[in-house]
Design a protein around this motif. Structure first.
Motif, PDB file in Angstrom:
ATOM      1  N   VAL A  25       1.152  -1.044   0.100  1.00  0.00           N
ATOM      2  CA  VAL A  25       0.469  -0.352  -0.056  1.00  0.00           C
ATOM      3  C   VAL A  25       0.569   1.399  -0.052  1.00  0.00           C
ATOM      4  N   ASP A  26      -0.108   2.365  -0.233  1.00  0.00           N
ATOM      5  CA  ASP A  26       1.157   3.445  -0.373  1.00  0.00           C
ATOM      6  C   ASP A  26       0.704   4.060   0.689  1.00  0.00           C
ATOM      7  N   VAL A  27      -0.613   4.096   1.004  1.00  0.00           N
ATOM      8  CA  VAL A  27      -0.607   4.515   2.316  1.00  0.00           C
ATOM      9  C   VAL A  27      -1.203   3.720   3.400  1.00  0.00           C
ATOM     10  N   VAL A  28      -1.835   3.966   4.824  1.00  0.00           N
ATOM     11  CA  VAL A  28      -2.473   3.756   5.928  1.00  0.00           C
ATOM     12  C   VAL A  28      -3.567   4.565   6.523  1.00  0.00           C
ATOM     13  N   LEU A  29      -4.579   4.210   6.476  1.00  0.00           N
ATOM     14  CA  LEU A  29      -5.571   5.279   7.060  1.00  0.00           C
ATOM     15  C   LEU A  29      -5.389   4.623   8.707  1.00  0.00           C
ATOM     16  N   GLU A  30      -5.080   5.180   9.601  1.00  0.00           N
ATOM     17  CA  GLU A  30      -5.256   4.687  11.067  1.00  0.00           C
ATOM     18  C   GLU A  30      -6.440   5.652  11.922  1.00  0.00           C
ATOM     19  N   LEU A  31      -7.439   4.445  12.063  1.00  0.00           N
ATOM     20  CA  LEU A  31      -9.075   5.115  12.098  1.00  0.00           C
ATOM     21  C   LEU A  31      -8.903   5.538  13.596  1.00  0.00           C
ATOM     22  N   VAL A  32      -9.827   6.089  14.664  1.00  0.00           N
ATOM     23  CA  VAL A  32      -9.436   6.226  15.686  1.00  0.00           C
ATOM     24  C   VAL A  32     -10.781   7.027  16.155  1.00  0.00           C
ATOM     25  N   ASP A  33     -11.270   6.771  17.298  1.00  0.00           N
ATOM     26  CA  ASP A  33     -12.614   6.808  17.821  1.00  0.00           C
ATOM     27  C   ASP A  33     -12.884   8.749  18.673  1.00  0.00           C
ATOM     28  N   ALA A  34     -13.146   9.217  18.001  1.00  0.00           N
ATOM     29  CA  ALA A  34     -13.087  10.950  18.371  1.00  0.00           C
ATOM     30  C   ALA A  34     -13.024  11.261  19.468  1.00  0.00           C
ATOM     31  N   ARG A  35     -13.455  10.200  20.326  1.00  0.00           N
ATOM     32  CA  ARG A  35     -13.908  10.737  22.161  1.00  0.00           C
ATOM     33  C   ARG A  35     -13.181  10.217  22.691  1.00  0.00           C
ATOM     34  N   LEU A  36     -11.797   9.007  22.071  1.00  0.00           N
ATOM     35  CA  LEU A  36     -10.593   9.162  22.713  1.00  0.00           C
ATOM     36  C   LEU A  36      -9.696   9.102  22.012  1.00  0.00           C
ATOM     37  N   PRO A  37      -9.347  10.366  20.809  1.00  0.00           N
ATOM     38  CA  PRO A  37      -7.732   9.142  20.052  1.00  0.00           C
ATOM     39  C   PRO A  37      -6.892   8.560  20.451  1.00  0.00           C
ATOM     40  N   GLU A  38      -6.280   8.859  21.604  1.00  0.00           N
ATOM     41  CA  GLU A  38      -5.473   7.808  21.918  1.00  0.00           C
ATOM     42  C   GLU A  38      -5.705   6.494  22.445  1.00  0.00           C
ATOM     43  N   SER A  39      -6.161   6.788  23.130  1.00  0.00           N
ATOM     44  CA  SER A  39      -6.497   5.445  24.177  1.00  0.00           C
ATOM     45  C   SER A  39      -7.475   4.591  23.039  1.00  0.00           C
ATOM     46  N   SER A  40      -7.684   5.133  21.970  1.00  0.00           N
ATOM     47  CA  SER A  40      -8.388   4.041  20.824  1.00  0.00           C
ATOM     48  C   SER A  40      -6.808   3.956  19.901  1.00  0.00           C
ATOM     49  N   ARG A  41      -5.720   3.854  20.109  1.00  0.00           N
ATOM     50  CA  ARG A  41      -4.496   3.687  19.041  1.00  0.00           C
ATOM     51  C   ARG A  41      -3.990   2.554  19.443  1.00  0.00           C
ATOM     52  N   ASN A  42      -4.069   1.745  18.935  1.00  0.00           N
ATOM     53  CA  ASN A  42      -3.263   0.449  19.375  1.00  0.00           C
ATOM     54  C   ASN A  42      -2.044   0.490  19.134  1.00  0.00           C
ATOM     55  N   PRO A  43      -1.214   0.374  20.311  1.00  0.00           N
ATOM     56  CA  PRO A  43       0.353   0.868  20.355  1.00  0.00           C
ATOM     57  C   PRO A  43       1.119  -0.193  19.418  1.00  0.00           C
ATOM     58  N   GLN A  44       0.656  -1.356  19.512  1.00  0.00           N
ATOM     59  CA  GLN A  44       1.148  -2.160  18.875  1.00  0.00           C
ATOM     60  C   GLN A  44       1.415  -2.075  17.130  1.00  0.00           C
ATOM     61  N   LEU A  45       1.038  -0.704  16.323  1.00  0.00           N
ATOM     62  CA  LEU A  45       1.029  -0.520  15.455  1.00  0.00           C
ATOM     63  C   LEU A  45       1.717   0.500  15.251  1.00  0.00           C
ATOM     64  N   GLU A  46       2.373   1.338  16.467  1.00  0.00           N
ATOM     65  CA  GLU A  46       2.950   2.241  16.069  1.00  0.00           C
ATOM     66  C   GLU A  46       4.948   1.507  15.424  1.00  0.00           C
ATOM     67  N   GLY A  47       4.736   1.320  15.546  1.00  0.00           N
ATOM     68  CA  GLY A  47       6.625   0.537  14.828  1.00  0.00           C
ATOM     69  C   GLY A  47       5.964  -0.425  13.665  1.00  0.00           C
ATOM     70  N   LEU A  48       5.003  -0.954  13.212  1.00  0.00           N
ATOM     71  CA  LEU A  48       4.490  -0.957  12.335  1.00  0.00           C
ATOM     72  C   LEU A  48       4.704   0.410  11.017  1.00  0.00           C
ATOM     73  N   LEU A  49       4.222   1.318  12.255  1.00  0.00           N
ATOM     74  CA  LEU A  49       3.610   2.299  10.631  1.00  0.00           C
ATOM     75  C   LEU A  49       4.893   3.081  10.475  1.00  0.00           C
ATOM     76  N   ALA A  50       6.016   2.787  11.268  1.00  0.00           N
ATOM     77  CA  ALA A  50       7.007   3.995  11.010  1.00  0.00           C
ATOM     78  C   ALA A  50       7.574   4.682  10.283  1.00  0.00           C
ATOM     79  N   ASN A  51       7.841   3.450   9.221  1.00  0.00           N
ATOM     80  CA  ASN A  51       7.948   4.250   7.374  1.00  0.00           C
ATOM     81  C   ASN A  51       6.980   3.667   7.339  1.00  0.00           C
ATOM     82  N   LYS A  52       5.663   3.879   7.590  1.00  0.00           N
ATOM     83  CA  LYS A  52       4.919   4.441   6.186  1.00  0.00           C
ATOM     84  C   LYS A  52       4.248   5.185   6.102  1.00  0.00           C
ATOM     85  N   LYS A  53       3.696   5.981   4.962  1.00  0.00           N
ATOM     86  CA  LYS A  53       3.269   7.266   5.189  1.00  0.00           C
ATOM     87  C   LYS A  53       1.399   6.939   6.266  1.00  0.00           C
TER      88      LYS A  53
END
Length: 286
Positions: A25-53
């Motif tokens: 893929v060219d880019v990733v859309l990381e969907l989060v809930d606007a009511r809890l933007p940080e709490s709804s981010r999966n920390p396991q994905l942070e490293g995976l997306l480090a080198n991807k738009k």
């Protein structure tokens, strides 16, 4: 509250598939809930997306405090992380398409210089369960191709979908991480419906919800449950018991807790945001 742990086999499989398909893929859309933007981010994905738009898409903005949503978008952008807010159904294709082309501008110009035109942009959509991913995808492709349900764990397989004339979307199942180290994160996810209702204590989540609304919007509680100022000012345990009686459930606070959670999810107490914007962002706006 007991620390919530939930990691079904299909989530482990989905995480492996995300790793394998990122290169496609060219880019990733990381969907989060606007009511809890940080709490709804999966920390396991942070490293995976480090080198991807990637673009953070705050979904369900119509359920969140609009001022807080604006602050969150500005905060992410100030951190060099592109972000947009949508309500999943109205005009989201144009908003997302515009943001994707902005993020991929250099790459698209380079491709056009090499004579590559009208090539579809490949986009991966990821997020935790019940973040509104399937609803958004169905709107983007203008068909009911992604199964929708108001409960976590509906999407079980990955699929490519066409959106507009330029986008090709890869849907993925919602992925939670194995253990919520911070119990507060678990309570927030439970309150908004990201965790199956059989996996947490309703009264723990209801008491957290009452603490939040007493601090941020006590009038909403007073209006909804006909509470006096003295009842609002009481301990959250006594407040929950007062609401239980107002609901006609006598001393059945478990039943009242469940009703309170569902009413908050259905916006009966108005729009709310559980995650505060980091102090650094607030200071920069002053």
């Amino acid at each position: 509250m007991t620390v919530i742990q939930w990691f079904p086999g299909h989530m482990a499989k989905a995480l492996r598939q995300v790793k394998e398909n990122l290169k496609l893929v060219d880019v990733v859309l990381e969907l989060v809930d606007a009511r809890l933007p940080e709490s709804s981010r999966n920390p396991q994905l942070e490293g995976l997306l480090a080198n991807k738009k990637s673009i953070i898409v705050l979904t369900k903005m119509d359920l969140a405090d609009p001022k807080e949503t604006e602050k969150w978008v500005r905060y992410y952008e100030s951190q060099g992380q592109p972000a947009v807010a949508i309500n999943s159904v109205q005009g989201s294709l144009k908003v997302i398409e515009k943001k994707i082309k902005q993020v991929l501008a250099e790459k698209l110009v380079a491709k056009e210089a090499r004579g590559i035109k009208n090539q579809r942009i490949r986009v991966m959509c990821i997020g935790i369960p019940n973040v509104g991913k399937s609803t958004l995808l169905n709107h983007l492709v203008k068909k009911n191709v992604a199964q929708v349900g108001n409960k976590p764990g509906v999407t079980k397989a990955q699929q490519w979908l066409k959106a507009g004339k330029d986008l090709q979307l890869l849907d993925t199942p919602g992925i939670l991480w194995p253990k919520f180290e911070d119990p507060l994160v678990g309570k927030k996810l439970a309150l908004t419906g990201a965790i199956k209702d059989t996996l947490y204590n309703k009264d723990d989540v209801a008491l957290y919800a009452l603490e939040h609304f007493v601090d941020t919007n006590p009038q909403a509680l007073a209006d909804r449950y006909k509470l006096t100022e003295a009842e609002i000012d009481d301990t959250t345990v006594e407040l929950l018991l007062a609401i239980t009686r107002k609901m006609g459930f006598k001393e059945d606070y478990d039943r009242a807790s469940e009703r309170l959670i569902f009413e908050i999810r259905r916006s009966k107490l108005g729009r709310y945001t559980l995650d505060p914007v980091p102090l650094t962002a607030k200071r920069s706006e002053d």
